[in-house]
Design a protein around this motif. Structure first.
Motif, PDB file in Angstrom:
ATOM      1  N   ILE A  41       0.836  -1.203   0.000  1.00 36.05           N
ATOM      2  CA  ILE A  41       0.000   0.000   0.000  1.00 36.05           C
ATOM      3  C   ILE A  41       0.872   1.254   0.000  1.00 36.05           C
ATOM      4  O   ILE A  41       0.633   2.217  -0.750  1.00 36.05           O
ATOM      5  CB  ILE A  41      -0.935  -0.003   1.221  1.00 36.05           C
ATOM      6  N   GLN A  42       1.912   1.262   0.831  1.00 36.60           N
ATOM      7  CA  GLN A  42       2.801   2.419   0.916  1.00 36.60           C
ATOM      8  C   GLN A  42       3.495   2.673  -0.414  1.00 36.60           C
ATOM      9  O   GLN A  42       3.555   3.828  -0.886  1.00 36.60           O
ATOM     10  CB  GLN A  42       3.846   2.168   2.008  1.00 36.60           C
ATOM     11  N   ALA A  43       4.022   1.628  -1.039  1.00 39.55           N
ATOM     12  CA  ALA A  43       4.715   1.789  -2.323  1.00 39.55           C
ATOM     13  C   ALA A  43       3.760   2.249  -3.416  1.00 39.55           C
ATOM     14  O   ALA A  43       4.130   3.042  -4.287  1.00 39.55           O
ATOM     15  CB  ALA A  43       5.378   0.467  -2.717  1.00 39.55           C
ATOM     16  N   THR A  44       2.509   1.781  -3.366  1.00 38.37           N
ATOM     17  CA  THR A  44       1.517   2.177  -4.377  1.00 38.37           C
ATOM     18  C   THR A  44       1.184   3.664  -4.259  1.00 38.37           C
ATOM     19  O   THR A  44       1.149   4.395  -5.264  1.00 38.37           O
ATOM     20  CB  THR A  44       0.235   1.340  -4.220  1.00 38.37           C
ATOM     21  N   TYR A  45       0.941   4.125  -3.031  1.00 37.57           N
ATOM     22  CA  TYR A  45       0.600   5.542  -2.829  1.00 37.57           C
ATOM     23  C   TYR A  45       1.763   6.466  -3.168  1.00 37.57           C
ATOM     24  O   TYR A  45       1.554   7.613  -3.587  1.00 37.57           O
ATOM     25  CB  TYR A  45       0.150   5.778  -1.382  1.00 37.57           C
ATOM     26  N   ASN A  46       2.989   5.986  -2.994  1.00 37.86           N
ATOM     27  CA  ASN A  46       4.169   6.797  -3.302  1.00 37.86           C
ATOM     28  C   ASN A  46       4.638   6.651  -4.743  1.00 37.86           C
ATOM     29  O   ASN A  46       5.669   7.215  -5.116  1.00 37.86           O
ATOM     30  CB  ASN A  46       5.322   6.421  -2.358  1.00 37.86           C
ATOM     31  N   PHE A  47       3.905   5.886  -5.541  1.00 41.67           N
ATOM     32  CA  PHE A  47       4.291   5.606  -6.936  1.00 41.67           C
ATOM     33  C   PHE A  47       5.720   5.059  -7.004  1.00 41.67           C
ATOM     34  O   PHE A  47       6.445   5.339  -7.960  1.00 41.67           O
ATOM     35  CB  PHE A  47       4.163   6.869  -7.802  1.00 41.67           C
ATOM     36  N   ASP A  48       6.087   4.282  -5.990  1.00 39.50           N
ATOM     37  CA  ASP A  48       7.415   3.669  -5.957  1.00 39.50           C
ATOM     38  C   ASP A  48       7.301   2.277  -6.581  1.00 39.50           C
ATOM     39  O   ASP A  48       7.234   1.249  -5.901  1.00 39.50           O
ATOM     40  CB  ASP A  48       7.921   3.579  -4.516  1.00 39.50           C
ATOM     41  N   SER A  49       7.272   2.270  -7.906  1.00 43.76           N
ATOM     42  CA  SER A  49       7.034   1.018  -8.629  1.00 43.76           C
ATOM     43  C   SER A  49       8.099  -0.048  -8.368  1.00 43.76           C
ATOM     44  O   SER A  49       7.760  -1.214  -8.162  1.00 43.76           O
ATOM     45  CB  SER A  49       6.929   1.315 -10.133  1.00 43.76           C
ATOM     46  N   PRO A  50       9.401   0.291  -8.374  1.00 44.78           N
ATOM     47  CA  PRO A  50      10.403  -0.754  -8.081  1.00 44.78           C
ATOM     48  C   PRO A  50      10.215  -1.399  -6.715  1.00 44.78           C
ATOM     49  O   PRO A  50      10.328  -2.620  -6.568  1.00 44.78           O
ATOM     50  CB  PRO A  50      11.732   0.007  -8.167  1.00 44.78           C
ATOM     51  N   LEU A  51       9.896  -0.586  -5.682  1.00 47.37           N
ATOM     52  CA  LEU A  51       9.661  -1.142  -4.352  1.00 47.37           C
ATOM     53  C   LEU A  51       8.409  -2.011  -4.338  1.00 47.37           C
ATOM     54  O   LEU A  51       8.376  -3.058  -3.686  1.00 47.37           O
ATOM     55  CB  LEU A  51       9.535  -0.023  -3.320  1.00 47.37           C
ATOM     56  N   LEU A  52       7.378  -1.576  -5.062  1.00 47.17           N
ATOM     57  CA  LEU A  52       6.142  -2.358  -5.137  1.00 47.17           C
ATOM     58  C   LEU A  52       6.426  -3.741  -5.728  1.00 47.17           C
ATOM     59  O   LEU A  52       6.007  -4.762  -5.163  1.00 47.17           O
ATOM     60  CB  LEU A  52       5.115  -1.608  -5.992  1.00 47.17           C
ATOM     61  N   TYR A  53       7.145  -3.772  -6.832  1.00 46.36           N
ATOM     62  CA  TYR A  53       7.457  -5.053  -7.481  1.00 46.36           C
ATOM     63  C   TYR A  53       8.369  -5.899  -6.599  1.00 46.36           C
ATOM     64  O   TYR A  53       8.201  -7.123  -6.512  1.00 46.36           O
ATOM     65  CB  TYR A  53       8.108  -4.808  -8.837  1.00 46.36           C
TER      66      TYR A  53
END
Length: 286
Positions: free
Chosen positions: A241-253
């Protein structure tokens, strides 16, 4: 004298040839088994490597923006640089998944046993289990958070509920679908109900149980992650959720890779236990 007692065409040389042929056949069988084992190990590795290469090629060819879909190399870099953060968030998720797995399957086994010995209980409560199973996980999660608070308890409960139904169905079938001839033989031999249960019904149910446990191993991780989406500050779900809201795509993946890897390892452990404990069922499983 000894030569004359041998059957026509059978000589010490032919015996030696037979022994040699047996050794040759055994060597070929062992070699074939080793090739099959290596094939089973290598094919998934090759498939994963191919998918990663395809992913990298698509990102490069179509010039996909990093915030939409990062390259495999960017994700690998995050996995290395933020390994401590990823592992720290994996611990609560793994704990919730394991405890939910144990709780859900234990309750399912107990209720399945009650169903086998009480038809009335099955007719009364099995429809209730079906109804609970049809409720989406995202709908169960807020209710459990309201009932159990915002700690680990609702996440464990969600993981347990996801594991519960497949094990209930499989275990009930496994305990009930025993060989009628074997059951009759046990009764003829004056076996007690306890002996029939442990030596016949439980043994017959183990392949069914492990099939459900392998499903539950993956689903429990999903349940824990979904539970963390509803008001959690730590865990794989919260990090997603945090990575999605921050548009941190590499962290999300990277977070998804860590969660998926743990789920795959959990599944592999259950499969390994199945092979070790159910060696008598290997031929039928293959």
């Amino acid at each position: 004298m000894s030569q004359s007692t041998l059957s026509p065409g059978v000589t010490p040389v032919s015996f030696g040839g037979a022994f040699a042929n047996d050794e040759s056949e055994r060597a070929r069988f062992v070699s074939a088994q080793r090739r099959l084992a290596w094939r089973k190990r290598l094919l998934p590795v090759v498939a994963i490597a191919g998918l990663i290469a395809l992913w990298g090629a698509v990102v490069a060819i179509f010039d996909v923006q990093p915030f939409i879909a990062p390259s495999p190399w960017a994700v690998a870099s995050v996995l290395v640089e933020k390994a401590d953060i990823l592992l720290a968030n994996l611990v609560p998720t793994a704990t919730e998944a394991l405890l939910g797995f144990l709780l859900g399957n234990l309750v399912a086994i107990v209720i399945a046993t009650a169903f086998v010995y009480s038809k009335a209980a099955e007719e009364a409560f099995f429809p209730v289990a079906v109804m609970i199973n049809t409720i989406p996980v995202v709908a169960k999660a807020p209710i459990l958070v309201l009932l159990l608070g915002n700690g680990m308890e609702p996440k464990i409960a969600i993981a347990a509920l996801i594991c519960f139904f497949p094990t209930l169905v499989n275990m009930t079938r496994g305990l009930r679908d025993v060989n009628p001839q074997a059951l009759e033989l046990m009764k003829v031999l004056s076996a007690s109900p306890r002996e029939i249960f442990w030596k016949l019904r439980v043994r017959n149910s183990l392949p069914y149980l492990f099939s459900a446990l392998k499903i539950a191993a993956s689903m429990s991780v999903i349940g824990a992650i979904v539970g963390e989406w509803i008001g959690s500050t730590s865990g794989i779900g919260a990090l997603i959720i945090q990575a999605t809201y921050n548009f941190d795509s590499p962290l999300l993946y990277a977070t998804i890779v860590v969660g998926s890897t743990f789920s795959a390892v959990f599944f592999s452990v259950i499969s390994m236990l199945e092979r070790r404990l159910l060696k008598w069922n290997t031929a039928r499983a293959n």
